[in-house]
Design an enzyme around this catalytic site. Structure first.
Site, PDB file in Angstrom:
ATOM      1  N   LYS A   1      10.833  32.387 -24.079  1.00 14.21           N
ATOM      2  CA  LYS A   1       9.604  33.196 -24.087  1.00 14.21           C
ATOM      3  C   LYS A   1       9.080  33.208 -22.652  1.00 14.21           C
ATOM      4  O   LYS A   1       9.367  32.302 -21.873  1.00 14.21           O
ATOM      5  CB  LYS A   1       8.553  32.536 -24.984  1.00 14.21           C
TER       6      LYS A   1
ATOM      7  N   HIS B   1       4.051  32.662 -18.778  1.00 10.88           N
ATOM      8  CA  HIS B   1       3.099  33.675 -18.331  1.00 10.88           C
ATOM      9  C   HIS B   1       1.804  33.091 -17.791  1.00 10.88           C
ATOM     10  O   HIS B   1       1.630  31.869 -17.756  1.00 10.88           O
ATOM     11  CB  HIS B   1       2.820  34.673 -19.462  1.00 10.88           C
TER      12      HIS B   1
ATOM     13  N   HIS C   1      -0.053  30.143 -19.133  1.00  6.90           N
ATOM     14  CA  HIS C   1       0.417  28.761 -18.969  1.00  6.90           C
ATOM     15  C   HIS C   1      -0.096  28.115 -17.704  1.00  6.90           C
ATOM     16  O   HIS C   1       0.154  26.940 -17.462  1.00  6.90           O
ATOM     17  CB  HIS C   1       1.947  28.723 -18.918  1.00  6.90           C
TER      18      HIS C   1
HETATM   19  N1  ARG Z   1       4.744  24.794 -26.658  1.00  7.88           N
HETATM   20  C1  ARG Z   1       3.395  24.821 -27.114  1.00  7.88           C
HETATM   21  C2  ARG Z   1       2.773  26.197 -26.849  1.00  7.88           C
HETATM   22  O1  ARG Z   1       3.228  26.907 -25.967  1.00  7.88           O
HETATM   23  C3  ARG Z   1       2.536  23.797 -26.454  1.00  7.88           C
HETATM   24  C4  ARG Z   1       2.931  22.381 -26.738  1.00  7.88           C
HETATM   25  C5  ARG Z   1       1.758  21.477 -26.668  1.00  7.88           C
HETATM   26  N2  ARG Z   1       2.090  20.108 -26.813  1.00  7.88           N
HETATM   27  C6  ARG Z   1       2.234  19.446 -27.955  1.00  7.88           C
HETATM   28  N3  ARG Z   1       2.559  18.190 -27.909  1.00  7.88           N
HETATM   29  N4  ARG Z   1       2.039  20.028 -29.106  1.00  7.88           N
HETATM   30  O2  ARG Z   1       1.827  26.536 -27.530  1.00  7.88           O
END
Ligand code: ARG
Length: 575
Positions: A127, A130, A133
């Site tokens: 993905k 962007h 982030h």
């Molecule tokens: N990959 C997730 C997102 O883009 C964020 C992860 C956050 N960390 C966690 N331990 N849940 O929304």
């Protein structure tokens, strides 16, 4: 750094019977009105011990301590002892400390022997990486620097979103329409386009849904073909992410990602069961959190597949077992507030007392002037493009400003990328904000370029001095010889006070998980230096006076450098 409140208390304790040093330190305050001194000591609490009226006690103490070299003047006003610190003493202490400590100015060892985990960035594989982030990435990186500066061992974790049913879809889509070269040439946009196409065509082609389901099931069983494809997609995505991290000079110690925890989940589910926490609800397994005012935590879905929360449970336990952290920090957007409340509550219900050491460091949304971001509608602004735009816009600005031709490349990068990062760290993290190029790149605003420019200005003053008068020593012995009365004007003294307050700002920022405290403080130091620079002539003929002014310049420069460093931003010597 000499702690003035403690120094004051050490003097007072000699004249106060029946009160401990630590209690006196607590009572020393900074008056809101500076005409009441730099510090004040209220004598109300002493009345009982000394059996005298507070104003009388204040008057007696004033008389006893006024000869101390720490003070310029001590006054009694009503029940207060008002103390004016000797500027000479203060300035000397600050300059000696900063010039002595150098890059370590503001450091401490409060975290010695303790480990902090900072999980940040954590984008989803395949993905776009962007603009949304950017906050977690930049705030997390700064928290890492802050805790490291305070002596903690810090583990930087990138909890990549590299697992979930969407990988079944990506694999199915790739098998239908993909080819290797295209993905390798442009991983994310190619994979994204296929993913979007999958969603469109799935509506009229149920076979696709079935293919995706099968591919994911095969992936979960660990079949080689699917695993290899998944691994390849992960590697290609990471290459692209790393390119962006490199631009910002950001790295991680652990890139495990969600997939790493899949084989650790059954044990967690067993444990939840054994502890009597699991309940069945419409075919799914949940932990009921209603008594705590939270919606149920879903542990497994009705089709038996595990979910995000379960992987986070496995991961939290793994982190504790592996690193024995004193704090485990998750830098994730406020949209996930509920998720983290559920996660921490379930850990607590499982009997893990360390659940209290898990911290969700949340933050508000970034939006663009043209509207909010939407991956679905394809309105994605890649972070890499934002950084590149920052560099090219900065190039235009510095070229127009007439920056040295051989410095243009370097400066556009340092300043452009620094500007974007600085902007992320300038206001309280919880606030939503709109991304605005004019604000970010304003060289006269409270911005990265302004602070970096001030740093380069300090460096240039020192270079000019060295060229004209020869290199000057900048250490404690030299401070001894300098004429410190030359740096006690209001502008100079204000600057010195801000430099003195830097270590406390660093600590405050870490305590609050709020890098913007350092950002704001660094801006103030830069502004105070510029006022000093404009108000006064630094390169004067008198060597003792010049030397004092250069030392203050060097101390301001060091403070700005350390401040920028904690934000993950470079401090250029020339611009
Ligand atoms: N990959 C997730 C997102 O883009 C964020 C992860 C956050 N960390 C966690 N331990 N849940 O929304």
């Amino acid at each position: 750094m000499v702690n003035i409140r403690e120094e004051i208390a050490k003097i007072l304790v000699k004249h106060i019977d029946g009160m401990e040093l630590a209690d006196i330190v607590q009572l020393v305050e900074v008056p809101a009105d500076t005409s009441h001194g730099d510090y004040a000591f209220p004598c109300f609490k002493l009345a009982k011990i000394m059996r005298k009226a507070p104003p009388m006690i204040a008057a007696e103490l004033a008389e006893k301590i006024s000869g101390e070299p720490l003070f310029e003047k001590v006054e009694q006003i009503n029940a207060f002892l008002n103390m004016f610190i000797s500027k000479e003493f203060f300035t000397k202490a600050v300059l000696e400390e900063v010039l002595g400590a150098g890059n370590g100015f503001g450091r401490s060892d409060e975290g010695a022997g303790k480990t902090v985990i900072v999980e940040f960035s954590s984008p989803n594989i395949a993905k776009p990486f962007h603009i949304g982030h950017i906050r977690t990435t930049v705030i997390g990186n700064s928290l890492y620097k802050l805790f490291d500066f305070l002596g903690y061992k810090v583990v930087r974790m990138n909890h990549l979103g590299d697992y979930g049913t969407q990988f079944g879809k990506i694999i199915a889509a790739y098998r239908r329409w993909g080819n290797r070269e295209e993905v390798e040439a442009n991983p994310i946009s190619t994979l994204l386009a296929m993913y979007v196409r999958f969603h469109e065509e799935e509506k009229n082609d149920p076979a696709l849904t079935e293919e995706a389901r099968e591919a994911f099931a095969a992936l979960e069983r660990g079949e080689k073909a699917e695993k290899d494809l998944w691994q390849w997609i992960r590697d290609e995505s990471l290459k692209e992410f790393r390119r962006v991290y490199d631009m910002m000079d950001i790295d991680f110690d652990d890139w495990s990602g969600e997939s790493f925890y899949t084989d650790k989940m059954p044990a967690v589910i067993e444990e939840l069961k054994a502890k009597g926490l699991l309940k069945e609800s419409q075919g799914a397994q949940i932990v009921d959190l209603e008594p705590f005012g939270l919606t149920p935590a879903i542990i497994t879905k009705s089709d038996g597949t595990s979910i995000y929360l379960t992987r986070d449970l496995a991961s939290a336990i793994y982190r504790k077992n592996t690193y024995d952290f004193s704090k485990s920090i998750y830098v994730v957007a406020s949209q996930q507030d509920l998720h983290f409340k559920q996660l921490f509550k379930v850990l607590e219900l499982m009997g893990y007392e360390w659940a209290k050491d898990c911290v969700h460091v949340n933050f508000g949304m970034v939006s663009l002037p043209e509207g909010t971001l939407s991956t679905r509608k394809g309105r994605v602004v890649f972070l890499e493009d934002v950084l590149k735009t920052a560099v090219s816009k900065t190039r235009d600005i510095v070229t127009e400003k007439g920056v040295n031709a051989d410095l243009i490349d370097e400066t556009s990068k340092t300043v452009g990328i620094g500007a974007v990062m600085f902007n992320e760290l300038s206001s309280g993290r919880i606030k939503d904000y709109v991304f605005d190029w004019n604000e970010i790149l304003n060289f006269d605003g409270e911005t990265g370029p302004y602070v970096q420019y001030t740093h380069a200005r300090c460096a240039s003053v020192l270079r000019n001095a060295a060229a004209k008068y020869g290199a000057a020593a900048m250490d404690a012995a030299a401070v001894e010889k300098a004429d410190l009365s030359a740096v006690q004007s209001p502008a100079a003294y204000e600057l010195t006070k801000l430099i003195y307050a830097f270590p406390a700002a660093v600590k405050d920022a870490a305590d609050k998980y709020e890098p913007s405290v350092v950002t704001r403080h660094t801006i103030k130091v830069a502004q105070a230096f510029n006022k000093f620079y404009h108000d006064e002539h630094i390169l004067v003929d008198d060597p003792a006076e010049r030397s004092a002014k250069l030392m203050l310049t060097a101390a301001a420069m060091q403070t700005i450098k350390n401040g920028l460093g904690l934000l993950g931003i470079k401090a250029p010597e020339r611009m």
